[in-house]
Scaffold this motif. Structure first.
Motif, PDB file in Angstrom:
ATOM      1  N   HIS A 171     -22.809 -62.356 -96.410  1.00 52.93           N
ATOM      2  CA  HIS A 171     -21.559 -62.542 -95.677  1.00 52.93           C
ATOM      3  C   HIS A 171     -21.702 -63.631 -94.613  1.00 52.93           C
ATOM      4  O   HIS A 171     -20.784 -64.431 -94.408  1.00 52.93           O
ATOM      5  N   LEU A 172     -22.839 -63.665 -93.952  1.00 54.34           N
ATOM      6  CA  LEU A 172     -23.069 -64.691 -92.935  1.00 54.34           C
ATOM      7  C   LEU A 172     -23.109 -66.080 -93.571  1.00 54.34           C
ATOM      8  O   LEU A 172     -22.482 -67.024 -93.077  1.00 54.34           O
ATOM      9  N   ALA A 173     -23.838 -66.216 -94.660  1.00 54.60           N
ATOM     10  CA  ALA A 173     -23.945 -67.523 -95.323  1.00 54.60           C
ATOM     11  C   ALA A 173     -22.577 -68.031 -95.757  1.00 54.60           C
ATOM     12  O   ALA A 173     -22.316 -69.245 -95.743  1.00 54.60           O
ATOM     13  N   ASN A 174     -21.687 -67.119 -96.113  1.00 57.42           N
ATOM     14  CA  ASN A 174     -20.368 -67.503 -96.594  1.00 57.42           C
ATOM     15  C   ASN A 174     -19.530 -68.184 -95.521  1.00 57.42           C
ATOM     16  O   ASN A 174     -18.645 -68.976 -95.838  1.00 57.42           O
ATOM     17  N   VAL A 175     -19.778 -67.884 -94.239  1.00 59.06           N
ATOM     18  CA  VAL A 175     -18.958 -68.455 -93.166  1.00 59.06           C
ATOM     19  C   VAL A 175     -19.664 -69.543 -92.370  1.00 59.06           C
ATOM     20  O   VAL A 175     -19.017 -70.296 -91.632  1.00 59.06           O
ATOM     21  N   LEU A 176     -20.980 -69.672 -92.496  1.00 57.16           N
ATOM     22  CA  LEU A 176     -21.724 -70.622 -91.659  1.00 57.16           C
ATOM     23  C   LEU A 176     -21.563 -72.073 -92.109  1.00 57.16           C
ATOM     24  O   LEU A 176     -21.657 -72.985 -91.286  1.00 57.16           O
ATOM     25  N   GLY A 177     -21.356 -72.278 -93.398  1.00 59.06           N
ATOM     26  CA  GLY A 177     -21.254 -73.647 -93.893  1.00 59.06           C
ATOM     27  C   GLY A 177     -22.596 -74.364 -93.841  1.00 59.06           C
ATOM     28  O   GLY A 177     -23.602 -73.824 -93.373  1.00 59.06           O
ATOM     29  N   SER A 178     -22.618 -75.595 -94.299  1.00 61.27           N
ATOM     30  CA  SER A 178     -23.877 -76.350 -94.345  1.00 61.27           C
ATOM     31  C   SER A 178     -24.384 -76.732 -92.964  1.00 61.27           C
ATOM     32  O   SER A 178     -25.553 -77.070 -92.793  1.00 61.27           O
ATOM     33  N   ALA A 179     -23.520 -76.669 -91.943  1.00 63.03           N
ATOM     34  CA  ALA A 179     -23.935 -77.012 -90.578  1.00 63.03           C
ATOM     35  C   ALA A 179     -24.562 -75.831 -89.855  1.00 63.03           C
ATOM     36  O   ALA A 179     -25.115 -76.002 -88.763  1.00 63.03           O
ATOM     37  N   GLY A 180     -24.488 -74.636 -90.435  1.00 60.06           N
ATOM     38  CA  GLY A 180     -25.006 -73.449 -89.779  1.00 60.06           C
ATOM     39  C   GLY A 180     -26.471 -73.214 -90.060  1.00 60.06           C
ATOM     40  O   GLY A 180     -27.063 -73.789 -90.983  1.00 60.06           O
ATOM     41  N   THR A 181     -27.064 -72.356 -89.244  1.00 61.97           N
ATOM     42  CA  THR A 181     -28.463 -71.964 -89.403  1.00 61.97           C
ATOM     43  C   THR A 181     -28.541 -70.444 -89.449  1.00 61.97           C
ATOM     44  O   THR A 181     -27.972 -69.761 -88.596  1.00 61.97           O
ATOM     45  N   LEU A 182     -29.226 -69.924 -90.445  1.00 61.76           N
ATOM     46  CA  LEU A 182     -29.406 -68.484 -90.600  1.00 61.76           C
ATOM     47  C   LEU A 182     -30.889 -68.183 -90.728  1.00 61.76           C
ATOM     48  O   LEU A 182     -31.560 -68.697 -91.621  1.00 61.76           O
ATOM     49  N   ILE A 183     -31.382 -67.364 -89.810  1.00 65.75           N
ATOM     50  CA  ILE A 183     -32.781 -66.938 -89.828  1.00 65.75           C
ATOM     51  C   ILE A 183     -32.805 -65.455 -90.152  1.00 65.75           C
ATOM     52  O   ILE A 183     -32.266 -64.639 -89.403  1.00 65.75           O
ATOM     53  N   SER A 184     -33.399 -65.112 -91.277  1.00 71.41           N
ATOM     54  CA  SER A 184     -33.488 -63.719 -91.723  1.00 71.41           C
ATOM     55  C   SER A 184     -34.932 -63.246 -91.589  1.00 71.41           C
ATOM     56  O   SER A 184     -35.861 -63.976 -91.941  1.00 71.41           O
ATOM     57  N   VAL A 185     -35.108 -62.036 -91.085  1.00 71.86           N
ATOM     58  CA  VAL A 185     -36.440 -61.486 -90.870  1.00 71.86           C
ATOM     59  C   VAL A 185     -36.575 -60.195 -91.665  1.00 71.86           C
ATOM     60  O   VAL A 185     -35.713 -59.321 -91.607  1.00 71.86           O
ATOM     61  N   GLU A 186     -37.668 -60.075 -92.408  1.00 73.41           N
ATOM     62  CA  GLU A 186     -37.928 -58.858 -93.181  1.00 73.41           C
ATOM     63  C   GLU A 186     -39.435 -58.610 -93.210  1.00 73.41           C
ATOM     64  O   GLU A 186     -40.210 -59.501 -93.554  1.00 73.41           O
ATOM     65  N   SER A 187     -39.830 -57.395 -92.857  1.00 68.24           N
ATOM     66  CA  SER A 187     -41.251 -57.057 -92.793  1.00 68.24           C
ATOM     67  C   SER A 187     -41.773 -56.438 -94.082  1.00 68.24           C
ATOM     68  O   SER A 187     -42.986 -56.271 -94.238  1.00 68.24           O
ATOM     69  N   ARG A 188     -40.863 -56.093 -95.007  1.00 71.74           N
ATOM     70  CA  ARG A 188     -41.283 -55.433 -96.251  1.00 71.74           C
ATOM     71  C   ARG A 188     -41.133 -56.409 -97.421  1.00 71.74           C
ATOM     72  O   ARG A 188     -40.011 -56.730 -97.814  1.00 71.74           O
ATOM     73  N   PRO A 189     -42.239 -56.866 -97.987  1.00 69.27           N
ATOM     74  CA  PRO A 189     -42.178 -57.878 -99.058  1.00 69.27           C
ATOM     75  C   PRO A 189     -41.324 -57.463-100.242  1.00 69.27           C
ATOM     76  O   PRO A 189     -40.634 -58.298-100.838  1.00 69.27           O
ATOM     77  N   GLU A 190     -41.347 -56.175-100.607  1.00 69.25           N
ATOM     78  CA  GLU A 190     -40.590 -55.739-101.783  1.00 69.25           C
ATOM     79  C   GLU A 190     -39.087 -55.859-101.547  1.00 69.25           C
ATOM     80  O   GLU A 190     -38.320 -56.115-102.483  1.00 69.25           O
TER      81      GLU A 190
ATOM     82  N   PRO B  44     -25.878 -72.516 -95.651  1.00 71.81           N
ATOM     83  CA  PRO B  44     -26.538 -72.884 -94.391  1.00 71.81           C
ATOM     84  C   PRO B  44     -28.011 -73.237 -94.565  1.00 71.81           C
ATOM     85  O   PRO B  44     -28.602 -73.037 -95.628  1.00 71.81           O
ATOM     86  N   ASP B  45     -28.580 -73.740 -93.485  1.00 73.55           N
ATOM     87  CA  ASP B  45     -30.023 -73.937 -93.402  1.00 73.55           C
ATOM     88  C   ASP B  45     -30.625 -72.546 -93.225  1.00 73.55           C
ATOM     89  O   ASP B  45     -30.578 -71.973 -92.138  1.00 73.55           O
ATOM     90  N   TRP B  46     -31.170 -72.011 -94.311  1.00 72.65           N
ATOM     91  CA  TRP B  46     -31.594 -70.604 -94.328  1.00 72.65           C
ATOM     92  C   TRP B  46     -33.107 -70.485 -94.327  1.00 72.65           C
ATOM     93  O   TRP B  46     -33.796 -71.174 -95.070  1.00 72.65           O
ATOM     94  N   HIS B  47     -33.603 -69.585 -93.472  1.00 71.55           N
ATOM     95  CA  HIS B  47     -35.038 -69.325 -93.364  1.00 71.55           C
ATOM     96  C   HIS B  47     -35.279 -67.830 -93.498  1.00 71.55           C
ATOM     97  O   HIS B  47     -34.692 -67.038 -92.766  1.00 71.55           O
ATOM     98  N   LEU B  48     -36.139 -67.441 -94.443  1.00 74.28           N
ATOM     99  CA  LEU B  48     -36.532 -66.051 -94.601  1.00 74.28           C
ATOM    100  C   LEU B  48     -37.945 -65.898 -94.055  1.00 74.28           C
ATOM    101  O   LEU B  48     -38.898 -66.476 -94.577  1.00 74.28           O
TER     102      LEU B  48
ATOM    103  N   VAL C 249     -18.530 -71.639 -88.732  1.00 74.61           N
ATOM    104  CA  VAL C 249     -19.168 -72.879 -89.173  1.00 74.61           C
ATOM    105  C   VAL C 249     -20.067 -73.439 -88.064  1.00 74.61           C
ATOM    106  O   VAL C 249     -19.630 -73.599 -86.923  1.00 74.61           O
ATOM    107  N   GLY C 250     -21.311 -73.697 -88.401  1.00 76.28           N
ATOM    108  CA  GLY C 250     -22.242 -74.299 -87.454  1.00 76.28           C
ATOM    109  C   GLY C 250     -22.972 -73.323 -86.561  1.00 76.28           C
ATOM    110  O   GLY C 250     -23.838 -73.743 -85.781  1.00 76.28           O
TER     111      GLY C 250
END
Length: 270
Positions: free
Chosen positions: A113-132, A152-156, A96-97
């Motif tokens: 899996h990460l989002a499931n444990v981070l809670g609303s206080a967590g931050t998750l930054i995901s990076v992907e170079s392939r649009p599909e 979590p506060d999620w950014h793709l 959490v957090g």
């Protein structure tokens, strides 16, 4: 549980663990393995915990969680599964957090899996170079955000992990953990290491031994301390036809080698 804009999500669970996600909303939908029906009409009069018949199947209505979301996720790329995700989350101290960077995002197997444990206080930054691939991952994560009680506060981010430094700094300053799942993780390590806080951890997911060796060398060159390297072997058991239990016939398959390294203060000699 988030109910989204079109009704709450429920899961219809078979006794063997297979499950189907449904949004309790009007209108005909097609659910693979169940058929076509109006979910609101189908579920009318039923509550969580009830048993319901759909065609030839007898199912239990349950509140959905990560296991049900995982079983219903769309896939375009091979995903990091529960075996490796759970180990990484536990060993790296992610909870959490936490502020976590992961890439490539792919179909969001690890991110879920990460989002499931981070809670609303967590931050998750995901990076992907392939649009599909990012499109599939985003759809899985958006549905999960409606299923989980907290998200979590999620950014793709569309881009390369080697160029993520400024974005991370703007979003959360520094990282508690970073998990690298790209073809050449050793090339990404030098760019990610400066983003970690002291005591933060970096992991590389390496399907081959050559990837593991090069990632190990790159982590060491950046001053990271290798805490764990190896693979997690899963061996399932089944009930024997004449009584008792025994190992199943499924092979003890290899998924990947994992490397986990921690950031520590430079030695006085440096």
């Amino acid at each position: 549980m988030g109910d989204g804009s079109g009704g709450e999500w429920v899961a219809l669970r078979e006794d063997d663990g297979r499950a189907y996600l449904l949004r309790r909303a009007p209108g005909e939908v097609k659910v693979k393995g169940l058929g076509r029906f109006d979910a609101e009409q189908l579920l009318d009069g039923y509550s969580i915990g009830d048993r319901i018949s759909v065609g030839q199947k007898s199912l239990t209505i349950v509140d959905p969680a990560l296991p049900e979301a995982r079983r219903n996720m769309a896939r375009r790329a091979q995903v990091i599964g529960a075996k490796d995700s759970g180990f990484l989350i536990s060993w790296m101290g992610i909870g959490v957090g936490s502020r976590v960077l992961e890439g490539g995002h792919g179909s969001a197997g690890l991110a879920m899996h990460l989002a499931n444990v981070l809670g609303s206080a967590g931050t998750l930054i995901s990076v992907e170079s392939r649009p599909e691939h990012a499109e599939v991952g985003r759809a899985n994560m958006e549905r999960l955000s409606e299923v989980l009680p907290e998200f979590p506060d999620w950014h793709l981010i569309d881009g390369d992990m080697s160029d993520i430094g400024q974005t991370v700094a703007e979003i959360c300053g520094s990282l508690d953990a970073a998990i690298i799942d790209v073809a050449e993780p050793w090339r990404v390590v030098p760019a990610v290491e400066p983003l970690l806080r002291a005591g933060g951890r970096l992991a590389c997911y390496c399907p081959t031994t050559s990837q593991l060796e090069k990632s190990w060398e790159a982590a060491g060159e950046q001053g990271l301390v290798i805490e764990w390297a190896g693979e997690i072997i899963e061996r399932r058991w089944v009930r024997a036809s004449k009584g008792g239990v025994r190992p199943g016939n499924q092979p003890m398959g290899h998924t990947a080698f994992l490397l986990i390294a921690a950031k520590v203060a430079p030695s006085e000699e440096e």
